[in-house]
Design an enzyme around this catalytic site. Structure first.
Site, mmCIF file in Angstrom:
data_model
loop_
_atom_site.group_PDB
_atom_site.id
_atom_site.type_symbol
_atom_site.label_atom_id
_atom_site.label_comp_id
_atom_site.label_asym_id
_atom_site.label_seq_id
_atom_site.Cartn_x
_atom_site.Cartn_y
_atom_site.Cartn_z
ATOM 1 N N SER A 436 0.836 -1.199 0.000
ATOM 2 C CA SER A 436 0.000 0.000 0.000
ATOM 3 C C SER A 436 0.868 1.245 0.000
ATOM 4 O O SER A 436 1.966 1.257 0.546
ATOM 5 C CB SER A 436 -0.932 0.006 1.206
ATOM 6 O OG SER A 436 -0.205 -0.028 2.401
ATOM 7 N N ARG A 518 -9.647 3.426 18.882
ATOM 8 C CA ARG A 518 -9.754 2.707 17.608
ATOM 9 C C ARG A 518 -10.658 1.493 17.714
ATOM 10 O O ARG A 518 -10.593 0.733 18.676
ATOM 11 C CB ARG A 518 -8.371 2.231 17.146
ATOM 12 C CG ARG A 518 -7.395 3.331 16.881
ATOM 13 C CD ARG A 518 -7.893 4.248 15.771
ATOM 14 N NE ARG A 518 -6.865 5.223 15.443
ATOM 15 C CZ ARG A 518 -5.999 5.062 14.449
ATOM 16 N NH1 ARG A 518 -6.047 4.005 13.682
ATOM 17 N NH2 ARG A 518 -5.096 5.988 14.226
ATOM 18 N N HIS A 697 5.776 2.559 11.226
ATOM 19 C CA HIS A 697 4.828 2.865 12.312
ATOM 20 C C HIS A 697 5.065 4.247 12.890
ATOM 21 O O HIS A 697 4.328 4.693 13.762
ATOM 22 C CB HIS A 697 4.924 1.802 13.397
ATOM 23 C CG HIS A 697 4.699 0.417 12.855
ATOM 24 N ND1 HIS A 697 5.712 -0.340 12.320
ATOM 25 C CD2 HIS A 697 3.568 -0.308 12.714
ATOM 26 C CE1 HIS A 697 5.210 -1.476 11.896
ATOM 27 N NE2 HIS A 697 3.923 -1.482 12.119
HETATM 28 N N1 GLN Z 1 -0.038 -5.378 1.504
HETATM 29 C C1 GLN Z 1 -0.534 -4.771 2.701
HETATM 30 C C2 GLN Z 1 -0.145 -3.302 2.729
HETATM 31 O O1 GLN Z 1 0.879 -2.990 2.182
HETATM 32 C C3 GLN Z 1 0.047 -5.439 3.929
HETATM 33 C C4 GLN Z 1 -0.444 -4.807 5.189
HETATM 34 C C5 GLN Z 1 -0.035 -5.528 6.444
HETATM 35 O O2 GLN Z 1 0.879 -6.317 6.439
HETATM 36 N N2 GLN Z 1 -0.689 -5.276 7.533
HETATM 37 O O3 GLN Z 1 -0.837 -2.492 3.314
#
Ligand code: GLN
Ligand code: ZN
Length: 761
Positions: A436, A518, A697
């Site tokens: 993403s 959340r 993060h």
């Molecule tokens: N492919 C997803 C992303 O890139 C993986 C997300 C995840 O591992 N939580 O958002």
């Protein structure tokens, strides 16, 4: 007469009122008093619902503005110095521990047992002192008084000292604090008795984990002392698993008022529990599933309750949910967008209250009365069992015909590697991302406008294509080797697939708290799963048409879909997982046939699905990994199969990870400074690995030197030929400016490393 009880309520609010009030307060738009008033209203709503349903024992003190585990730590004055230490006072200090501030890190957050709730990990220090904290005590006292004003004699709930210390960190042996901590609880019980409580519930969920004899001994001694000090009857509540013989032997020595056990997770322990019960101790039978959303099979539960009643009599029996209702949404009755049949199979919090009351009545009833009381529930159960929606013969036949060969890729890893190298022609230390890209306000807004109809389907699709164009263009400019399309069409990595698969439904209001403000709304997996049509192939094709470089196709793996959904309880989880795997397998095969040279199947939740008890872990890993293999096996040798895992404390799991037989795995490693890779030092992992070097993060942009040194650390443990360069996880929660800057540095770091000979590391 048996009585009925609830161990804890949801608190986010039926319309997430708590979330919005918290956010308003944090933004400075409402005062603390207004936030507290919203919270009080939510507590009253719960108590009224409980009383309305006729539940005998209702909880107070389970409510928390952010996290009940944190509240319990504060109750014993366990507060980090940077959050104010013993002098911390007021809501702002409380929220500082929850959320941090400039230069002040919040407490670490991690998963609460095997739930999707996250708690804040209390920090102990050497020489930690514990003492009952007046401000925190006030929470329990005032919540009790609130209930009293409503005319309800509620039961205060508190997380016990043994579990609180066990889930804290900072000292090598937290349990050395147990004796002192127990004295704090003795004082707490005295205060609660003074405030009018007539019994208390102390939660000790850690008793369902593997415990050493020494830890159990400390537990028993602590409770012998606590219980001899108090006149209040104590209900010791355990949940999320069963109690083994060693635990029961310890409990037998305790003068407990009541013992609560989880009979949904561990029905087979009922007889052992009954035998271990002291003559004065009640049994609180956790028979209604507090972790799932299905209507209870009342006949099955009554069998268990009858058995218990025969041994100890109904007057010593309490009928309860397996655990707090924190983990389920409020009420299924509101889900009018679901069809009547499906809705009738569901029981959220309110419906579970009604089930408890009904069970209470049925337990004392004779056979004819029972038939009458249960008629409705039996009919709904039968409709669910017989429905074609839960019995798709095509899906069942396909699953039944599977053999070991269906889990195998056609050639072994090393041979595939050669074919893929030939096809992809990537440089050393190839760069990629996890899938993403930033989910901007613009994207969320477009999705919202599509939902409300403001945006036509055509305009929405055109909008998404432009997003993909931009993301591809950006990656080309940054110089990535394997591109992604950025996942702008996905709201969530499970929901997106659930919406396109048969067997899933989506609630409108089915929110459950994930942490603090959340909440998540997990899909409801009610039926046999299949994939009516390709789900991602069109998007992948479009993205690939925009670049000469390989664009990685992205899917969510079967274990992760299972783990992050409310899953049907009428068949073993592994069977459901296998059906999901077959559906994903169809998609994988279609992507492969469409020409995708790289396909990634994310198993973000594989590690977190690991059962709490060691004895059950092997079995889980076996079927979970088999399901992944089943999903990806059909790709041709020259197609490179990636997987990604978020929380990756592999340690002893490394051989299992190898058994996934993925060509490339990407994992979270930056926060531990590549420590996670220790496991790879002694084990010659056969595949390629991308240890995340950019911690997504945090909004912080890592500089090139830092990223380079993480790569150097990785190269100390894993040969360069096997290494990939990528972030920790998807970028969707990040904003563009920091993403752009961090990725630029990431590619620069990879290039610098490439220009050095491997031995220079
Ligand atoms: N492919 C997803 C992303 O890139 C993986 C997300 C995840 O591992 N939580 O958002
Ligand atoms: Zn991840």
């Amino acid at each position: 007469m048996a009585r009925t009880a609830v161990l804890g309520f949801p608190r986010i609010g039926p319309d997430r009122e708590l979330k919005f009030a918290l956010e308003e307060h944090w933004a400075g738009r409402i005062e603390a008093a207004e936030l507290q008033e919203v919270a009080r209203g939510l507590r009253e709503l719960n108590l009224q619902a409980g009383r309305g349903a006729g539940i005998d024992v209702l909880p107070v003190g389970d409510f928390a503005l952010y996290d009940h585990v944190l509240d319990t730590a504060e109750l014993a004055s366990i507060i980090a110095e940077r959050h104010g230490g013993v002098d911390a006072a007021g809501l702002s200090a409380h929220f500082l521990a929850c959320r941090g501030a400039d230069g002040v890190a919040p407490l670490e957050m991690t998963k609460w047992f095997d739930t999707n709730y996250h708690y804040l990990v209390a920090e102990l220090r050497d020489g930690q002192r514990v003492a009952l904290r007046a401000e925190s005590l006030e929470k329990w006292r005032s919540h009790l008084a609130e209930a009293q004003r409503l005319g309800i004699k509620a039961r205060p709930v508190v997380l016990g000292p043994f579990s609180l210390l066990s889930v804290s960190k900072g000292v090598s042996d937290p349990l050395t604090l147990l004796p002192a901590h127990t004295e704090v609880y003795a004082e707490l019980l005295a205060e609660l008795a003074r405030a009018g409580a007539t019994e208390v519930q102390i939660d000790e969920p850690c008793l369902v984990l593997d415990q050493s004899a020494q830890a159990l001994d400390m537990f028993t001694r602590a409770y012998v002392s606590l219980l001899s000090d108090t006149s209040l009857p104590v209900c010791l509540a355990t949940y999320f698993g069963g109690l083994d013989d060693a635990v029961l032997a310890g409990l037998r020595r305790l003068p407990l008022g009541e013992l609560h056990v989880d009979l949904v997770r561990a029905p087979e322990r009922l007889d052992a529990v009954l035998s271990a019960l002291g003559p004065e101790t009640r049994l609180s039978a956790g028979v209604v599933d507090g972790r799932n959303v299905w209507a209870t099979d009342l006949d099955q539960v009554l069998d268990r309750l009858d058995r218990a009643a025969t041994r100890i009599g109904t007057e010593r029996l309490t009928i309860a949910p397996s655990c707090s209702l924190l983990h389920v949404p409020y009420t299924a009755a509101r889900e009018l967008a679901l069809d009547d049949e499906l809705r009738s199979w569901l029981a959220f919090g309110n419906e579970k209250l009604a089930e408890l009351a009904l069970l209470g009545r049925a337990l004392d009833a004779d056979a004819a009365e029972r038939d009458e009381l249960l008629a409705n529930s039996r009919q709904r159960g039968a409709s669910r069992r017989k429905s074609p929606r839960t019995n798709d013969s095509g899906v069942r036949a396909r699953a039944a015909a599977l053999t070991g060969a269906d889990l195998e890729r056609s050639v072994p890893l090393a041979e595939r590697r050669a074919a893929q190298t030939e096809r992809l022609r990537l440089p050393q230390l190839p760069t990629t991302t996890i899938g993403s890209f930033p989910q901007t306000a613009e994207i969320r807004d477009a999705r919202r406008r599509r939902r409300t109809g403001e945006l036509s389907e055509g305009d929405y699709l055109a909008f998404l294509r432009r997003q993909i164009d931009d993301v591809i263009e950006t990656q080309e400019q940054l110089g990535f080797d394997v591109l992604v399309h950025g996942e702008p069409e996905r709201n969530d990595m499970v929901e997106y697939f659930g919406e396109q698969l048969a067997g899933f439904a989506f609630s409108e209001f089915g929110w459950v708290q994930s942490y603090g403000s959340r909440a998540v709304k997990p899909p409801i997996l009610y039926g046999d799963v299949s994939r009516p049509e390709p789900m991602t192939v069109g998007w992948w094709k479009y993205a690939q048409s925009r670049s000469q470089k390989p664009v990685k196709a992205m899917l969510t793996g079967p274990v992760t879909v299972l783990q992050w959904s409310f899953v049907r309880d009428d068949q073993p989880r592994q069977e459901t997982c296998r059906q999901i795997a077959l559906a994903i397998r169809d998609e994988v095969a279609d992507l492969d046939a469409a020409g995708a040279a790289v396909i990634q199947v994310d198993e973000a939740a594989l590690r977190e699905g690991l059962p709490l008890r060691r004895a059950e872990q092997g079995d889980y890993l076996r079927w979970a990994i088999d399901c992944f293999r089943l999903a990806v096996a059909p790709v041709q040798p020259e197609t490179q199969l990636h997987t990604h895992m978020c929380y990756s404390e592999f340690g002893s799991m490394i051989e299992e990870i190898a058994r996934l037989d993925a060509d490339v795995i990407s994992i979270e490693a930056s926060r531990s400074g590549m420590e996670l890779l220790e496991a790879f030092r002694d084990y010659a992992y056969p595949g390629q690995i991308g240890p995340g070097i950019y911690d997504i993060h945090s909004p912080r942009v890592p500089n090139v030197e830092e990223l380079e040194s993480l790569l150097a650390l990785a190269e100390e443990r894993i040969p360069r030929e096997q290494l990939w360069v990528n972030p920790d996880c998807g970028l969707k929660t990040r904003a563009w400016p920091e993403t752009q800057a961090a990725l630029e540095n990431l590619v620069a770091a990879a290039r610098r490393r490439r220009s050095m000979v491997a031995s220079q590391s």
